[in-house]
Design a protein around this motif. Sequence first.
Motif, PDB file in Angstrom:
ATOM      1  N   TYR A  70       0.828  -1.201   0.000  1.00  0.00           N
ATOM      2  CA  TYR A  70       0.000   0.000   0.000  1.00  0.00           C
ATOM      3  C   TYR A  70       0.866   1.255   0.000  1.00  0.00           C
ATOM      4  O   TYR A  70       0.487   2.264  -0.596  1.00  0.00           O
ATOM      5  N   PHE A  71       2.019   1.192   0.645  1.00  0.00           N
ATOM      6  CA  PHE A  71       2.971   2.311   0.567  1.00  0.00           C
ATOM      7  C   PHE A  71       3.394   2.500  -0.891  1.00  0.00           C
ATOM      8  O   PHE A  71       3.417   3.616  -1.398  1.00  0.00           O
ATOM      9  N   ARG A  72       3.733   1.406  -1.540  1.00  0.00           N
ATOM     10  CA  ARG A  72       4.171   1.473  -2.938  1.00  0.00           C
ATOM     11  C   ARG A  72       3.075   2.082  -3.811  1.00  0.00           C
ATOM     12  O   ARG A  72       3.329   2.958  -4.637  1.00  0.00           O
ATOM     13  N   LEU A  73       1.835   1.644  -3.613  1.00  0.00           N
ATOM     14  CA  LEU A  73       0.718   2.178  -4.385  1.00  0.00           C
ATOM     15  C   LEU A  73       0.512   3.663  -4.120  1.00  0.00           C
ATOM     16  O   LEU A  73       0.223   4.434  -5.037  1.00  0.00           O
ATOM     17  N   SER A  74       0.659   4.063  -2.877  1.00  0.00           N
ATOM     18  CA  SER A  74       0.511   5.472  -2.531  1.00  0.00           C
ATOM     19  C   SER A  74       1.587   6.313  -3.201  1.00  0.00           C
ATOM     20  O   SER A  74       1.314   7.389  -3.728  1.00  0.00           O
ATOM     21  N   LEU A  75       2.804   5.810  -3.187  1.00  0.00           N
ATOM     22  CA  LEU A  75       3.904   6.533  -3.830  1.00  0.00           C
ATOM     23  C   LEU A  75       3.656   6.659  -5.333  1.00  0.00           C
ATOM     24  O   LEU A  75       3.886   7.712  -5.926  1.00  0.00           O
ATOM     25  N   LEU A  76       3.166   5.597  -5.956  1.00  0.00           N
ATOM     26  CA  LEU A  76       2.881   5.614  -7.392  1.00  0.00           C
ATOM     27  C   LEU A  76       1.699   6.520  -7.744  1.00  0.00           C
ATOM     28  O   LEU A  76       1.772   7.343  -8.648  1.00  0.00           O
ATOM     29  N   ASN A  77       0.619   6.324  -7.045  1.00  0.00           N
ATOM     30  CA  ASN A  77      -0.624   6.988  -7.405  1.00  0.00           C
ATOM     31  C   ASN A  77      -0.609   8.480  -7.107  1.00  0.00           C
ATOM     32  O   ASN A  77      -1.118   9.275  -7.896  1.00  0.00           O
ATOM     33  N   ASN A  81       5.463  11.441  -0.837  1.00  0.00           N
ATOM     34  CA  ASN A  81       6.738  11.047  -0.240  1.00  0.00           C
ATOM     35  C   ASN A  81       6.446   9.992   0.827  1.00  0.00           C
ATOM     36  O   ASN A  81       5.287   9.688   1.131  1.00  0.00           O
ATOM     37  N   GLN A  82       7.476   9.430   1.398  1.00  0.00           N
ATOM     38  CA  GLN A  82       7.318   8.345   2.373  1.00  0.00           C
ATOM     39  C   GLN A  82       6.487   8.778   3.582  1.00  0.00           C
ATOM     40  O   GLN A  82       5.660   8.021   4.073  1.00  0.00           O
ATOM     41  N   ALA A  83       6.684  10.023   4.022  1.00  0.00           N
ATOM     42  CA  ALA A  83       5.943  10.511   5.196  1.00  0.00           C
ATOM     43  C   ALA A  83       4.447  10.600   4.900  1.00  0.00           C
ATOM     44  O   ALA A  83       3.617  10.194   5.722  1.00  0.00           O
ATOM     45  N   ALA A  85       2.811   8.972   2.516  1.00  0.00           N
ATOM     46  CA  ALA A  85       2.317   7.610   2.311  1.00  0.00           C
ATOM     47  C   ALA A  85       2.046   6.951   3.662  1.00  0.00           C
ATOM     48  O   ALA A  85       1.025   6.297   3.849  1.00  0.00           O
ATOM     49  N   SER A  86       2.948   7.147   4.601  1.00  0.00           N
ATOM     50  CA  SER A  86       2.769   6.590   5.942  1.00  0.00           C
ATOM     51  C   SER A  86       1.552   7.203   6.622  1.00  0.00           C
ATOM     52  O   SER A  86       0.760   6.503   7.247  1.00  0.00           O
ATOM     53  N   PHE A  87       1.396   8.506   6.503  1.00  0.00           N
ATOM     54  CA  PHE A  87       0.270   9.208   7.101  1.00  0.00           C
ATOM     55  C   PHE A  87      -1.043   8.620   6.589  1.00  0.00           C
ATOM     56  O   PHE A  87      -1.975   8.365   7.355  1.00  0.00           O
ATOM     57  N   ASP A  88      -1.104   8.354   5.287  1.00  0.00           N
ATOM     58  CA  ASP A  88      -2.314   7.828   4.663  1.00  0.00           C
ATOM     59  C   ASP A  88      -2.543   6.373   5.034  1.00  0.00           C
ATOM     60  O   ASP A  88      -3.593   6.008   5.578  1.00  0.00           O
ATOM     61  N   VAL A  89      -1.583   5.519   4.751  1.00  0.00           N
ATOM     62  CA  VAL A  89      -1.751   4.075   4.962  1.00  0.00           C
ATOM     63  C   VAL A  89      -1.847   3.749   6.451  1.00  0.00           C
ATOM     64  O   VAL A  89      -2.752   3.022   6.884  1.00  0.00           O
ATOM     65  N   ASP A  90      -0.939   4.264   7.251  1.00  0.00           N
ATOM     66  CA  ASP A  90      -0.986   3.987   8.686  1.00  0.00           C
ATOM     67  C   ASP A  90      -2.213   4.626   9.330  1.00  0.00           C
ATOM     68  O   ASP A  90      -2.783   4.075  10.277  1.00  0.00           O
TER      69      ASP A  90
END
Length: 186
Positions: A70-77, A81-83, A85-90
């Motif tokens: 899901y991090f990978r998908l967030s980064l792609l879509n 950035n990693q922060a 993506a973490s905020f969204d997925v976590d």
Amino acid sequence: MKALVPGETLIDPVTGDELANISSQGVNLEAALAFARTQGAPALRQLAYAQRAELLAKIADTLTANRDEYFRLSLLNLGANQADASFDVDGAIYTIKYYAKIGRALAEGKMLKEGAQIPLSKSNVFVGQHFLMPAKGVAVLINAFNFPAWGLCEKSCACTAFWRSGRGEARFAHGLAGAPDGRRYC
């Protein structure tokens, strides 16, 4: 760049690469809403809060087990950035776990008392009590693009949900469902 199939092409905002194609073509929304009203929502209303909590906990376990994807998908879509993506997925995972915790605390009930009893007579022989009951019907959720996983979970955990993924949720839903066409309807 024009898609070869009907719908809208999702583009990686960083590289410009095509990620997926989304479309509602061929989706019978009337049938989906009818199913939600006649089968899905009534089935959920039959479950006690603890049973609903168990379902949410299983979803959270699945999301946690697939967190890296899901991090990978967030980064792609989103080009996040990693922060972010973490905020969204976590945030999505935390939200589901939070609602599961609340559901477990509510135990086997299917309705909640709201407030104190209200006297309806001078002698208190007659009293009234408000109860919170599950709403009947279907919620159609429209989500913002910036935190698609968290926004989806924040809304759908609180209600019986029917959602049609928009641009932001499409890749998250695609990864969640493993759907080859990038669409997910719940």
